[in-house]
Write a protein that holds these residues in place. Sequence first.
Motif, short mmCIF file in Angstrom:
data_model
loop_
_atom_site.label_atom_id
_atom_site.label_comp_id
_atom_site.label_asym_id
_atom_site.label_seq_id
_atom_site.Cartn_x
_atom_site.Cartn_y
_atom_site.Cartn_z
N ARG A 1 0.80 -1.23 0.00
CA ARG A 1 0.00 0.00 0.00
C ARG A 1 0.83 1.29 0.00
O ARG A 1 0.49 2.27 0.65
CB ARG A 1 -0.97 0.00 1.19
CG ARG A 1 -2.16 -0.93 0.99
CD ARG A 1 -3.14 -0.81 2.13
NE ARG A 1 -4.29 -1.67 1.90
CZ ARG A 1 -5.29 -1.84 2.78
NH1 ARG A 1 -5.25 -1.19 3.93
NH2 ARG A 1 -6.30 -2.63 2.51
N ARG B 1 1.57 5.24 -5.39
CA ARG B 1 2.14 4.88 -6.69
C ARG B 1 3.42 5.66 -7.00
O ARG B 1 4.40 5.09 -7.48
CB ARG B 1 1.10 5.12 -7.78
CG ARG B 1 1.48 4.61 -9.15
CD ARG B 1 0.32 4.82 -10.13
NE ARG B 1 0.59 4.16 -11.40
CZ ARG B 1 1.29 4.70 -12.39
NH1 ARG B 1 1.80 5.92 -12.24
NH2 ARG B 1 1.48 4.04 -13.52
N VAL C 1 0.25 -1.72 -8.53
CA VAL C 1 -0.14 -0.30 -8.59
C VAL C 1 -0.20 0.20 -10.03
O VAL C 1 -0.30 1.40 -10.27
CB VAL C 1 0.84 0.57 -7.77
CG1 VAL C 1 0.84 0.17 -6.32
CG2 VAL C 1 2.27 0.52 -8.35
#
Length: 508
Positions: A118, A121, A157
């Motif tokens: 997580r 990006r 991502v």
Amino acid sequence: MLKTGRPTPLDRVLGGVERLGNRLPNPFIMFVGVFVLISLASWIAAALGATVRPPGAAEATPVRNVLSGEGLVELLGSAVDNFVEFPALGPVLTVVLGVGVAQGTGALEAAVRLAFYRVPRALVPYVVAFVACQGHVMSDASFLVIPPLAALVFRAVGRHPLAGLIGAYACTATGYAGGLLLGTLDASLAGITEKAAALLPGSSGYTTNIAMNYYFGAAAGLVLPIVGGLLISRVLEPRLPAWRPAEGDDAHVEVTPRERRALLVSGLVVAGFLALVVLAWLVPGSPLRGEDGSLVPSPLLDNLVPIIALVFFLFGYTYGRAVKLDKDERSVYTLMTASIKEMAGFITLIFIVAQTLSVLSWSGLATFLAVKLADAAQAVGLVGFPALVFLILLSSMLNLVITSGSGLWSLESTVMVPALMLLGLSPAIIQATHRIGDSITQAISPMHIFLYFILASAQKYEPELKLGTLVSRLLPFVPAFGLVWACVLAVFYFFGLPVGPGAGIHLP
């Protein structure tokens, strides 16, 4: 080297280097050859009446013949002690016992996945580079674990997985000597350096410790990821062929709730253990302090190896219990035994290395070569920082054909450590400098087996990828990281900063 289609000039260059490297025997046989050459050289030097007088010595001493009766008796009488008392042997195996538990239970891999999970990006390349630049703590396992996971993170991502795979490998290899954590590399190099420093008469009192390059390595481990992230996002990824995830591709690297809880518990246990160690170190009158209550140097710093091993052990064992692995999967004895089995080649190599260094020291050739090299360096003005730059270049070139970190330093250190000590440089800064050269060309060395592992992994995303193309994508990392490494070294050298606890730039 894999060859498909018409070879490029780069393919020809790499092919020549590969063919040359393939002609070299394995490290054990190579050291046997070095042992024989040293023995013959000592015989010739003794017959010619060669002598050497190190600076500060009252008189010159003759080079002794290893092949004489006296030399053979010395060799037979000291062979066992040379092996079992070799400085790098015990520390490395001790740390490996702990790392084996942390790796075998999956704790290290889960920690890497948690670090990647997580991440925004835009920051993914920098996080990948940061984790990769700490990779040496996992030893060679870092090349097997971090790049494939980085590819999954990039894919998750929506970024090019090859950028993650190749970028993580480049940062792991070229930034291998840096990092905020200590590992087996620190233990093995420190032991070899101490042995090499003792080759110089009058320096037997100089001792090393596993943290002697910690400040230097930690600084590089913070700076290099910034450069690595920029190279991945601005140089590597834009030049990759277009890629779109296949339909239904939902690759992810989530950390399960059970793994997350296990990492939290094991992390708290390790944090508690380290807090107790630091507290015990800081308490006035503690036995972990040095003479007159000093913190540096101190018994704690001299005995970090078992503490590091315990950290890995506690992290891995607690994780295995918390994640509820089967009893056999988290068997401490089984995991430790497996980790030692993987070190069989290293243990075998240490035997011949120990005997080689012993005859080099006993014959006096190490001192002879060091003094001559130091005299030559001074004659051409190669002293101070330029001498360190020379060592970087030497190590980086040798690393193209000798990718065993401990093996390369075992060969180099016997001459370079005493020679640069004669120029007033401390073994700590000499070792730190070698680590730069030993890192920057590792990514493109055709002798580095993990280069072919990355090639095979990359071909899953780009089936037509050739080795020359892969190396061309790795090449920008070499000069960029080399320049940053050299700048970090220059800051420590010219500002007189210690490269580790109690480890200065110059000899007293």
